[in-house]
Each structure stands twice: as structure tokens, then as C-alpha cells.
Enzyme design. Structure first.
Site, PDB file in Angstrom:
ATOM      1  N   HIS A   6     -76.319 -13.560 -42.552  1.00  0.00           N
ATOM      2  CA  HIS A   6     -76.132 -13.147 -44.045  1.00  0.00           C
ATOM      3  C   HIS A   6     -74.990 -12.783 -44.183  1.00  0.00           C
ATOM      4  O   HIS A   6     -74.550 -11.406 -43.751  1.00  0.00           O
ATOM      5  CB  HIS A   6     -76.852 -13.342 -45.196  1.00  0.00           C
ATOM      6  CG  HIS A   6     -77.638 -12.825 -44.999  1.00  0.00           C
ATOM      7  ND1 HIS A   6     -78.823 -11.867 -43.739  1.00  0.00           N
ATOM      8  CD2 HIS A   6     -77.602 -10.847 -45.445  1.00  0.00           C
ATOM      9  CE1 HIS A   6     -79.679 -10.720 -44.867  1.00  0.00           C
ATOM     10  NE2 HIS A   6     -78.265  -9.913 -45.488  1.00  0.00           N
TER      11      HIS A   6
ATOM     12  N   CYS B  22     -88.985 -17.624 -41.975  1.00  0.00           N
ATOM     13  CA  CYS B  22     -87.889 -17.412 -42.229  1.00  0.00           C
ATOM     14  C   CYS B  22     -87.786 -17.281 -43.610  1.00  0.00           C
ATOM     15  O   CYS B  22     -87.429 -18.756 -43.816  1.00  0.00           O
ATOM     16  CB  CYS B  22     -86.340 -17.045 -41.295  1.00  0.00           C
ATOM     17  SG  CYS B  22     -85.015 -16.438 -41.831  1.00  0.00           S
TER      18      CYS B  22
ATOM     19  N   HIS C 255     -73.016 -11.058 -47.396  1.00  0.00           N
ATOM     20  CA  HIS C 255     -72.642 -10.408 -49.564  1.00  0.00           C
ATOM     21  C   HIS C 255     -71.149 -10.929 -49.304  1.00  0.00           C
ATOM     22  O   HIS C 255     -70.165 -10.099 -48.941  1.00  0.00           O
ATOM     23  CB  HIS C 255     -72.929  -9.435 -49.263  1.00  0.00           C
ATOM     24  CG  HIS C 255     -74.736  -9.302 -49.233  1.00  0.00           C
ATOM     25  ND1 HIS C 255     -75.941  -9.398 -49.526  1.00  0.00           N
ATOM     26  CD2 HIS C 255     -75.091  -8.963 -47.516  1.00  0.00           C
ATOM     27  CE1 HIS C 255     -76.368  -9.244 -49.146  1.00  0.00           C
ATOM     28  NE2 HIS C 255     -76.446  -9.086 -48.096  1.00  0.00           N
TER      29      HIS C 255
HETATM   30  P1  5GP Z   1     -79.577  -7.431 -46.856  1.00  0.00           P
HETATM   31  O1  5GP Z   1     -80.445  -6.525 -47.250  1.00  0.00           O
HETATM   32  O2  5GP Z   1     -81.165  -8.148 -45.818  1.00  0.00           O
HETATM   33  O3  5GP Z   1     -78.286  -6.968 -46.287  1.00  0.00           O
HETATM   34  O4  5GP Z   1     -79.741  -8.807 -47.475  1.00  0.00           O
HETATM   35  C1  5GP Z   1     -80.749  -9.725 -48.097  1.00  0.00           C
HETATM   36  C2  5GP Z   1     -80.491 -10.459 -49.793  1.00  0.00           C
HETATM   37  O5  5GP Z   1     -81.252 -11.626 -49.749  1.00  0.00           O
HETATM   38  C3  5GP Z   1     -80.652  -8.713 -50.898  1.00  0.00           C
HETATM   39  O6  5GP Z   1     -79.266  -8.907 -51.392  1.00  0.00           O
HETATM   40  C4  5GP Z   1     -81.836 -10.044 -51.492  1.00  0.00           C
HETATM   41  O7  5GP Z   1     -81.641  -9.879 -52.949  1.00  0.00           O
HETATM   42  C5  5GP Z   1     -81.720 -11.319 -51.007  1.00  0.00           C
HETATM   43  N1  5GP Z   1     -82.935 -12.303 -51.286  1.00  0.00           N
HETATM   44  C6  5GP Z   1     -84.264 -11.687 -50.846  1.00  0.00           C
HETATM   45  N2  5GP Z   1     -84.587 -12.759 -51.790  1.00  0.00           N
HETATM   46  C7  5GP Z   1     -84.044 -13.539 -51.999  1.00  0.00           C
HETATM   47  C8  5GP Z   1     -84.348 -14.960 -52.341  1.00  0.00           C
HETATM   48  O8  5GP Z   1     -85.817 -14.609 -52.138  1.00  0.00           O
HETATM   49  N3  5GP Z   1     -83.341 -15.742 -53.202  1.00  0.00           N
HETATM   50  C9  5GP Z   1     -82.375 -15.533 -53.152  1.00  0.00           C
HETATM   51  N4  5GP Z   1     -81.414 -15.874 -53.097  1.00  0.00           N
HETATM   52  N5  5GP Z   1     -81.836 -14.219 -52.748  1.00  0.00           N
HETATM   53  C10 5GP Z   1     -83.221 -13.349 -51.882  1.00  0.00           C
HETATM   54 ZN    ZN Z   2     -83.902 -17.835 -39.939  1.00  0.00          ZN
END
Ligand code: 5GP
Ligand code: ZN
Length: 113
Positions: free
Chosen positions: A99, A3, A101
Site C-alpha cells: 500500500h 489479509c 500512503h
Molecule cells: P503501514 O503501517 O503498514 O504502512 O500502514 C497501514 C495503515 O493501515 C495504517 O496507517 C493504519 O492506520 C491503516 N489501517 C489499519 N487497519 C485499517 C482498517 O481496518 N481500515 C483502514 N481504512 N485503514 C486501516
Molecule cells: Zn492482501
């Protein structure tokens, strides 16, 4: 378990940290969708908002308790900010570790796209 956000939470993968304590971590998103774009995660692995239960919800409350001071430290309390959770595929959840944002620094539309 493989993860990405568990690896960030335990320091295996570096991140630009904004706030950290025993149970949660806030760090800058690697691909920001706004001038300020921070992710706030529980350190424990919770797969998505659909997996929040009476047993693990205290950490979710803790995240929301800390949002005002995290927003203050980012200097975005006056202008306002958006907090978003994507849960599951239709919402575009790409990382299967809960998570939130926290985004600011531009005007956000509503309804969200
Ligand atoms: P989701 O699309 O799952 O709601 O958000 C995942 C977020 O994680 C995305 O905005 C993406 O840019 C961010 N993200 C993905 N991989 C990494 C990483 O390795 N480091 C950081 N800081 N953010 C990441
Ligand atoms: Zn996890």
C-alpha cells in the site's frame, strides 16, 4: 489467507472509498496521520514492495498513473502531498499487503522520522 487489505479490496470489510477500478482501490486511512490520509492498494495480494516483480509491476505503475487524479479529487495538488511506502518491519509496515500512503494537509518534515 487472512489479509486485512484483501478483505477491504473485496468488500468484506467496509472502507471510505476515494477511487476504485478493476485493479486498484484508494480509501481513507482509519487512523489518519495528516488531515488527508488515503491508502492506495492493488486489489491483488502483493505482500510488500520487496515482492514487486516484472510480472506484477504493471499494477504499481497503474497506481502511480492514478495518483495525480486521486490527488486532484482530494483537492491537494496545489499545496503538495507525500506518497509513502513502508516496506518491512524496520520501516513500520503493519499491514502485509502493498500500500502507498498519500498524505496532505500539513507540512511534512524531511528526513522522515
Ligand atoms: P503501514 O503501517 O503498514 O504502512 O500502514 C497501514 C495503515 O493501515 C495504517 O496507517 C493504519 O492506520 C491503516 N489501517 C489499519 N487497519 C485499517 C482498517 O481496518 N481500515 C483502514 N481504512 N485503514 C486501516
Ligand atoms: Zn492482501
Amino acid at each position: 489467507m487472512d489479509c486485512l487489505f484483501c478483505a477491504i479490496a473485496n468488500g468484506e470489510i467496509p472502507s471510505k472509498k476515494v477511487y476504485e477500478d478493476d485493479t486498484i482501490l484508494a480509501f481513507h486511512d482509519i487512523d489518519p496521520q495528516a488531515p488527508v490520509h488515503v491508502l492506495i492498494i492493488p486489489k491483488q495480494h502483493i505482500r510488500s514492495a520487496f515482492e514487486i516483480t516484472p510480472e506484477n509491476s504493471a499494477v504499481v505503475a497503474h497506481i502511480f498513473e492514478k495518483i495525480p487524479s486521486i490527488a486532484k479529487s482530494l483537492g491537494v495538488t496545489e499545496e503538495g502531498f507525500r506518497v509513502v511506502n513502508n516496506c518491512g518491519d524496520a520501516a513500520g509496515q503493519s499491514v502485509k499487503h502493498l500500500h502507498f500512503h498519500l498524505m496532505a494537509g500539513r507540512q511534512f518534515g524531511w528526513p522522515a522520522g
